[in-house]
Design a protein around this motif. Structure first.
Motif, PDB file in Angstrom:
ATOM      1  N   GLY A 155       0.785  -1.233   0.000  1.00 52.23           N
ATOM      2  CA  GLY A 155       0.000   0.000   0.000  1.00 52.23           C
ATOM      3  C   GLY A 155       0.814   1.278   0.000  1.00 52.23           C
ATOM      4  N   THR A 156       1.912   1.292  -0.745  1.00 55.60           N
ATOM      5  CA  THR A 156       2.772   2.476  -0.721  1.00 55.60           C
ATOM      6  C   THR A 156       2.205   3.634  -1.548  1.00 55.60           C
ATOM      7  OG1 THR A 156       4.001   1.746  -2.660  1.00 55.60           O
ATOM      8  CG2 THR A 156       4.848   1.075  -0.505  1.00 55.60           C
ATOM      9  N   GLY A 157       1.414   3.302  -2.539  1.00 55.58           N
ATOM     10  CA  GLY A 157       0.952   4.354  -3.437  1.00 55.58           C
ATOM     11  C   GLY A 157       2.092   4.938  -4.246  1.00 55.58           C
ATOM     12  N   ALA A 158       3.095   4.098  -4.509  1.00 56.76           N
ATOM     13  CA  ALA A 158       4.303   4.587  -5.199  1.00 56.76           C
ATOM     14  C   ALA A 158       4.035   4.963  -6.650  1.00 56.76           C
ATOM     15  CB  ALA A 158       5.404   3.537  -5.132  1.00 56.76           C
ATOM     16  N   TYR A 159       3.044   4.345  -7.247  1.00 49.65           N
ATOM     17  CA  TYR A 159       2.772   4.610  -8.666  1.00 49.65           C
ATOM     18  C   TYR A 159       1.384   5.221  -8.830  1.00 49.65           C
ATOM     19  CZ  TYR A 159       6.474   1.082  -8.917  1.00 49.65           C
ATOM     20  OH  TYR A 159       7.626   0.369  -8.735  1.00 49.65           O
ATOM     21  N   ASP A 160       1.288   6.085  -9.834  1.00 51.65           N
ATOM     22  CA  ASP A 160      -0.014   6.665 -10.155  1.00 51.65           C
ATOM     23  C   ASP A 160      -0.577   6.046 -11.432  1.00 51.65           C
ATOM     24  OD1 ASP A 160      -0.112   8.805  -8.061  1.00 51.65           O
ATOM     25  OD2 ASP A 160       1.752   9.366  -9.045  1.00 51.65           O
ATOM     26  N   VAL A 161       0.289   5.938 -12.435  1.00 53.76           N
ATOM     27  CA  VAL A 161      -0.127   5.335 -13.699  1.00 53.76           C
ATOM     28  C   VAL A 161       0.648   4.040 -13.886  1.00 53.76           C
ATOM     29  CG1 VAL A 161      -0.138   5.615 -16.214  1.00 53.76           C
ATOM     30  CG2 VAL A 161      -0.690   7.554 -14.736  1.00 53.76           C
ATOM     31  N   ILE A 162      -0.064   2.993 -14.307  1.00 48.92           N
ATOM     32  CA  ILE A 162       0.588   1.686 -14.459  1.00 48.92           C
ATOM     33  C   ILE A 162       0.455   1.217 -15.904  1.00 48.92           C
ATOM     34  CG2 ILE A 162       0.507  -0.747 -13.781  1.00 48.92           C
ATOM     35  CD1 ILE A 162      -0.483   0.165 -11.045  1.00 48.92           C
ATOM     36  N   ASN A 163       1.596   0.942 -16.510  1.00 51.17           N
ATOM     37  CA  ASN A 163       1.612   0.299 -17.825  1.00 51.17           C
ATOM     38  C   ASN A 163       1.518  -1.189 -17.595  1.00 51.17           C
ATOM     39  OD1 ASN A 163       2.576   1.313 -20.688  1.00 51.17           O
ATOM     40  ND2 ASN A 163       3.166   2.848 -19.175  1.00 51.17           N
ATOM     41  N   TYR A 164       0.626  -1.872 -18.274  1.00 53.59           N
ATOM     42  CA  TYR A 164       0.557  -3.322 -18.063  1.00 53.59           C
ATOM     43  C   TYR A 164       0.084  -4.030 -19.320  1.00 53.59           C
ATOM     44  CZ  TYR A 164      -4.498  -2.698 -17.463  1.00 53.59           C
ATOM     45  OH  TYR A 164      -5.810  -2.390 -17.660  1.00 53.59           O
ATOM     46  N   SER A 165       0.436  -5.306 -19.395  1.00 54.30           N
ATOM     47  CA  SER A 165      -0.004  -6.114 -20.525  1.00 54.30           C
ATOM     48  C   SER A 165      -1.468  -6.459 -20.328  1.00 54.30           C
ATOM     49  CB  SER A 165       0.826  -7.397 -20.595  1.00 54.30           C
ATOM     50  OG  SER A 165       0.227  -8.294 -21.503  1.00 54.30           O
ATOM     51  N   PRO A 166      -2.287  -6.356 -21.387  1.00 55.01           N
ATOM     52  CA  PRO A 166      -3.707  -6.673 -21.239  1.00 55.01           C
ATOM     53  C   PRO A 166      -3.954  -8.087 -20.705  1.00 55.01           C
ATOM     54  CG  PRO A 166      -3.319  -5.578 -23.321  1.00 55.01           C
ATOM     55  CD  PRO A 166      -1.967  -5.841 -22.727  1.00 55.01           C
ATOM     56  N   ALA A 167      -3.009  -8.999 -20.948  1.00 52.77           N
ATOM     57  CA  ALA A 167      -3.188 -10.374 -20.458  1.00 52.77           C
ATOM     58  C   ALA A 167      -3.206 -10.428 -18.927  1.00 52.77           C
ATOM     59  CB  ALA A 167      -2.077 -11.271 -20.994  1.00 52.77           C
ATOM     60  N   TRP A 168      -2.690  -9.397 -18.285  1.00 50.72           N
ATOM     61  CA  TRP A 168      -2.649  -9.393 -16.813  1.00 50.72           C
ATOM     62  C   TRP A 168      -3.881  -8.723 -16.204  1.00 50.72           C
ATOM     63  CZ3 TRP A 168       2.727  -6.542 -16.888  1.00 50.72           C
ATOM     64  CH2 TRP A 168       3.679  -7.349 -17.536  1.00 50.72           C
ATOM     65  N   GLY A 184       1.179  -6.138 -26.139  1.00 51.13           N
ATOM     66  CA  GLY A 184       0.393  -4.912 -26.148  1.00 51.13           C
ATOM     67  C   GLY A 184       0.495  -4.240 -24.790  1.00 51.13           C
ATOM     68  N   PHE A 185      -0.078  -3.070 -24.693  1.00 51.82           N
ATOM     69  CA  PHE A 185      -0.059  -2.364 -23.405  1.00 51.82           C
ATOM     70  C   PHE A 185      -1.389  -1.676 -23.141  1.00 51.82           C
ATOM     71  CE2 PHE A 185       4.619  -2.514 -23.738  1.00 51.82           C
ATOM     72  CZ  PHE A 185       4.907  -2.924 -22.448  1.00 51.82           C
ATOM     73  N   ASN A 186      -1.797  -1.712 -21.888  1.00 52.10           N
ATOM     74  CA  ASN A 186      -2.887  -0.867 -21.397  1.00 52.10           C
ATOM     75  C   ASN A 186      -2.277   0.167 -20.463  1.00 52.10           C
ATOM     76  OD1 ASN A 186      -4.804  -2.339 -22.731  1.00 52.10           O
ATOM     77  ND2 ASN A 186      -5.787  -3.162 -20.904  1.00 52.10           N
ATOM     78  N   LEU A 187      -2.932   1.292 -20.370  1.00 53.49           N
ATOM     79  CA  LEU A 187      -2.543   2.306 -19.383  1.00 53.49           C
ATOM     80  C   LEU A 187      -3.622   2.347 -18.311  1.00 53.49           C
ATOM     81  CD1 LEU A 187      -1.527   5.133 -21.882  1.00 53.49           C
ATOM     82  CD2 LEU A 187       0.035   3.798 -20.460  1.00 53.49           C
ATOM     83  N   GLY A 188      -3.234   2.002 -17.090  1.00 51.89           N
ATOM     84  CA  GLY A 188      -4.203   1.973 -15.998  1.00 51.89           C
ATOM     85  C   GLY A 188      -3.839   2.955 -14.903  1.00 51.89           C
ATOM     86  N   VAL A 189      -4.743   3.109 -13.971  1.00 50.56           N
ATOM     87  CA  VAL A 189      -4.505   3.994 -12.821  1.00 50.56           C
ATOM     88  C   VAL A 189      -4.394   3.121 -11.575  1.00 50.56           C
ATOM     89  CG1 VAL A 189      -5.521   5.806 -11.381  1.00 50.56           C
ATOM     90  CG2 VAL A 189      -5.714   5.926 -13.874  1.00 50.56           C
ATOM     91  N   SER A 190      -3.385   3.380 -10.781  1.00 50.00           N
ATOM     92  CA  SER A 190      -3.188   2.592  -9.565  1.00 50.00           C
ATOM     93  C   SER A 190      -4.294   2.891  -8.551  1.00 50.00           C
ATOM     94  CB  SER A 190      -1.826   2.932  -8.952  1.00 50.00           C
ATOM     95  OG  SER A 190      -1.777   2.450  -7.630  1.00 50.00           O
ATOM     96  N   ALA A 191      -4.840   1.828  -7.978  1.00 47.19           N
ATOM     97  CA  ALA A 191      -5.887   2.003  -6.963  1.00 47.19           C
ATOM     98  C   ALA A 191      -5.334   2.695  -5.719  1.00 47.19           C
ATOM     99  CB  ALA A 191      -6.468   0.642  -6.595  1.00 47.19           C
ATOM    100  N   ASP A 192      -4.028   2.698  -5.552  1.00 53.80           N
ATOM    101  CA  ASP A 192      -3.416   3.318  -4.377  1.00 53.80           C
ATOM    102  C   ASP A 192      -2.910   4.737  -4.639  1.00 53.80           C
ATOM    103  OD1 ASP A 192      -3.597   0.862  -2.881  1.00 53.80           O
ATOM    104  OD2 ASP A 192      -1.989   0.113  -4.157  1.00 53.80           O
ATOM    105  N   SER A 193      -3.158   5.230  -5.851  1.00 47.33           N
ATOM    106  CA  SER A 193      -2.649   6.568  -6.186  1.00 47.33           C
ATOM    107  C   SER A 193      -3.315   7.636  -5.316  1.00 47.33           C
ATOM    108  CB  SER A 193      -2.937   6.863  -7.658  1.00 47.33           C
ATOM    109  OG  SER A 193      -2.725   8.224  -7.936  1.00 47.33           O
TER     110      SER A 193
END
Lengths: 503, 310
Positions: A119-132, A360-369
């Motif tokens: 729960g650090t909230g270290a990231y605001d935007v997360i790049n991730y593979s859609p498979a995840w 591929g990549f999705n751009l997501g928002v961290s739930a802890d941001s």
């Protein structure tokens, strides 16, 4: 007096040490605007939804000026986009700084999860593979984005249907799609068009030398060129076979042959007749590839291809651009081997006709941001039609076309003479391609499969290797929960059809 | 620890005087407290916490985290892949430490005298030890490369025809490649410790034995070995413990492949913990490995002690 002074000094020292140990990273204060997506900003959605999605994002983000968003991005070339282009541009427009956290591809997942677990909230935007998506959504790493999309109005309609589904998990949007990866077959037109080659091939195999559409044609062409040219250090074909990503080429080969990952009872079927046949074909193909192909990764393939030493390769879209010489004179691509093949390269959908939509990549928002709205707005801006159109054309970057507008972009088509054919091949690949396995535990399933594939490449029996992998798959399913996985798998198959199992 | 000689004002009240005495008596502990807290926070807490985690079903893929007693431990003991990984690790320990010991002893014996150029040879020999194992692994990965690696090239020159050995993807060659890499890096460590041991042997013993007509083998067997043995035992223990943790070289050379044929215990723990996030299960596995290592090392230490007594 001296003693009293010493007491106070020592007390202060201890306190300061304790404070220093306990102090966390300073978190920028949230701006006055609400960071709760459920609460529309003052002025309401109607007032906000004017102009383009990029303009809306910029205007809505301005109140957050002065904060810093921490954004994970795959290290190396991928990260050049936010470091050199989008990050500085966003800061100029909004006053929000972008701190790019470069990590390797697998760590995009593990670091996001690790930071979420504590729960650090270290990231605001997360790049991730859609498979995840399933894993990250189920474990609460990602913030659901539907309300943000409604509030700020992302434009998603012209994302190709194949890719659009990758943004959702159980009907909820967890990230905006941002990179149209598909495997493409690149081949040496000059080798295939050469009349002497045509005649010799026909004399040997009894039919014309054609750009392969089946794996048998691929093997024949590869064998022909290897036998003819290997004395000079050139080979008919090469495919990335090293551990880590070797499973990707099995997944499309297997499904193009008609294979399915699981049966109706959720038992693994990768070790059925089709699986063994596919893996055996892949092992047999290796004999015509360069020696040591079992340890070749992306860089080895790229080097040999750019050096003109390979007749055919199957890999990701950026190599097509570099093959044409696009961007290879930039500083960022100075490490790419000198191009010997510009103007000699043809593009085609790989044999079997159903390429892996690998990664591929999705751009997501961290739930802890701490700055979810600002993070989302950056994502919306990055992925907007106008900004994404610029980003997929960046010479040094690795994002690939995924919107209708990208494929129809006259500016893109004029970047090099064969660019229209290139875009057309990418579009075909996207339409007929097959998605990576996208259920919870996908990485574990893939890792087990990868070990089976590389084990067979090393001389192991394909049946035995796949039996072992299938047993591991069943154990993973059992551990996560048969019902959970069955539901997820059924939804994955139905929601992504026809890009899961070709009809 | 000496404190300044402090004179207490006679007008100080009784309670003030007691406070001063308390401070005088406990000031040393106040100074030490931050360090103690830091050590507890950084080592003891994680140790105890991971022990607690090992009794939990804590798995990224499964939503509920709950207490499951010794189930993780029972599952680890039934995990075939863990036993395979342990087998690979033990194989590397046995072969690598034995060869490193032999080569280290040979080098130490050779360089313990007044060899010309010793000053230059010694630092060169020690260079591999100061390199990060990950760098060593990636460097050797290039050396072992089938097409562009110098090892195949040199072998080709020696036998007069091209050599295309796929060192790191062939089950028959992958272990020799790993072992050579490991031995190349860590033999100097063994050499250094044994050299220190040899330097401590009284040269008069050799002179006396030589006067009695002892052969070189007898000198080694009857004088060198017994006297160096305590140091040697320590070196074997150090290296065995270190190789048990082998990770970087395997990670960079083979990634545990082909298949999982070179996966070691540490690599498997890493994959389970940091890639698959099966935290409870991984903690249980780590504890079982600690127990196993502790038992083996204790037994080994006792055995080595007995040897020394003899």
């Amino acid at each position: 007096m001296q003693l009293r002074l010493m007491k106070w000094v020592s007390l202060l020292m201890v306190l300061s040490l304790l404070l220093a140990a306990c102090a966390g990273a300073s978190v920028p204060a949230a701006p006055a605007a609400s960071s709760d997506a459920a609460q529309p900003a003052a002025g309401g959605a109607a007032a906000a939804l004017t102009g383009s999605s990029a303009d809306r994002a910029v205007e809505a983000a301005k109140p957050y000026a002065g904060i810093t968003l921490n954004v994970t991005w795959e290290s190396g070339l991928q990260a050049q986009d936010p470091l050199l282009f989008s990050g500085p541009k966003w800061e100029e427009l909004t006053g929000i700084k972008i701190n790019v956290v470069e990590v390797s591809f697998p760590e995009l997942y593990s670091k996001a999860v690790a930071e979420h677990l504590v729960g650090t909230g270290a990231y605001d935007v997360i790049n991730y593979s859609p498979a995840w998506t399933g894993d990250l959504a189920e474990s609460g790493v990602l913030e659901p984005l539907d309300e943000y999309i409604t509030k700020y109005g992302a434009e998603l309609d012209d994302v190709l249907p194949t890719y659009r589904g990758l943004m959702y998990w159980k009907g909820v949007n967890y990230g905006l799609f941002d990179d149209g990866d598909t495997f493409v077959m690149y081949y040496r037109k000059d080798w295939f068009d050469d009349q002497a080659n045509q005649d010799e091939f026909k004399a040997k195999f009894g039919h014309d030398l054609v750009v392969p559409t089946t794996w048998q044609e691929w093997d024949e062409a590869c064998q022909f060129f290897t036998e003819k040219l290997s004395a000079d250090g050139s080979y008919g074909c090469g495919i990335q076979r090293a551990e880590g990503q070797a499973y990707l080429w099995f997944m499309d080969h297997f499904r193009a042959n008609g294979g399915k990952f699981f049966d109706d009872a959720m038992g693994a079927t990768i070790n059925d007749e089709i699986g063994v046949q596919s893996l055996t074909e892949m092992v047999n193909s290796n004999q015509f590839m360069p020696p040591g192909i079992e340890k070749w990764g992306f860089i080895e393939i790229l080097s040999a291809w750019m050096d003109g030493k390979l007749g055919m390769i199957i890999t990701w879209p950026p190599i097509g651009r570099w093959s044409a010489g696009y961007g290879t004179d930039t500083e960022q691509l100075s490490w790419v081997p000198k191009n010997q093949i510009a103007g000699k390269v043809g593009y085609a959908v790989p044999p079997g006709g159903h390429p892996e939509l690998a990664g591929g990549f999705n751009l997501g928002v961290s739930a802890d941001s701490q700055n979810k709205d600002a993070a989302y707005l950056f994502v919306q801006w990055l992925q907007s039609p106008e900004i994404s159109a610029e980003r997929v054309k960046l010479q040094y970057a690795l994002r690939d076309p995924y919107r209708e507008a990208h494929f129809n972009d006259e500016g893109y088509k004029s970047l090099w003479p064969e660019a229209p054919q290139y875009l057309e091949t990418l579009r075909k690949g996207a339409e007929t391609g097959v998605h990576d396995l996208g259920i919870p535990g996908a990485r574990e399933y893939e890792e087990a499969l990868d070990r089976a594939v590389t084990s067979a490449y090393a001389g192991g029996d394909p049946q035995e290797a796949l039996d072992k992998a299938a047993a591991e798959w069943n154990a993973i399913t059992e551990r996560i929960g048969m019902d959970v996985q069955k539901t997820a798998y059924d939804e994955w198959v139905s929601s992504r059809a026809p890009n899961v199992y070709p009809e | 620890m000496a404190f300044p000689n402090v004179t207490i004002n006679k007008r100080t009240t009784f309670s003030q005087s007691r406070r001063s005495q308390w401070w005088e008596h406990n000031l040393r502990y106040v100074f030490v407290l931050p360090t103690v807290l830091m050590i507890l926070g950084l080592s003891l807490f994680p140790l105890l916490y991971s022990l607690w985690v090992s009794f939990l079903q804590w798995d990224l893929q499964r939503p509920q985290t709950r207490f499951i007693g010794f189930k993780n431990y029972a599952d680890v003991l039934r995990d075939v892949r863990m036993w395979e990984a342990l087998g690979h690790t033990l194989f590397i320990i046995v072969v690598a430490v034995a060869v490193e010991l032999l080569l280290g002893l040979l080098l130490a014996q050779t360089l313990s005298g007044n060899l010309p150029g010793k000053r230059f040879i010694m630092p060169l020999l020690l260079l591999p030890v100061v390199m990060a194992p990950l760098i060593v692994g990636y460097t050797w990965r290039m050396l072992w490369d089938t097409q562009y690696g110098p090892i195949n090239q040199v072998l080709g020159w020696l036998i007069g025809r091209p050599v295309e050995l796929v060192w790191l993807a062939n089950p028959r060659t992958v272990y020799p490649a790993i072992l050579i890499t490991e031995i190349w890096q860590w033999t100097p460590f063994m050499f250094l410790i044994l050299l220190a041991g040899l330097a401590a042997v009284n040269p008069e013993l050799y002179e006396a034995a030589a006067m009695d007509g002892a052969s070189a083998w007898q000198l080694f067997r009857q004088i060198t070995l017994p006297l160096v043995w305590p140091v040697m035992a320590l070196a074997i223990l150090f290296r065995a413990l270190d190789v048990f943790k082998i990770f970087d070289i395997i990670f960079s050379l083979t990634g545990g492949g082909p298949g999982s044929q070179t996966e070691t215990a540490s690599l498997y723990v890493y994959i389970l913990g940091f890639k698959n996030f099966r935290l409870g299960y991984t903690a249980a596995m780590a504890y079982l490995l600690i127990i196993l290592v502790s038992v083996v090392i204790t037994l080994l230490w006792r055995q080595l002690g007995r040897e020394q007594t003899r």
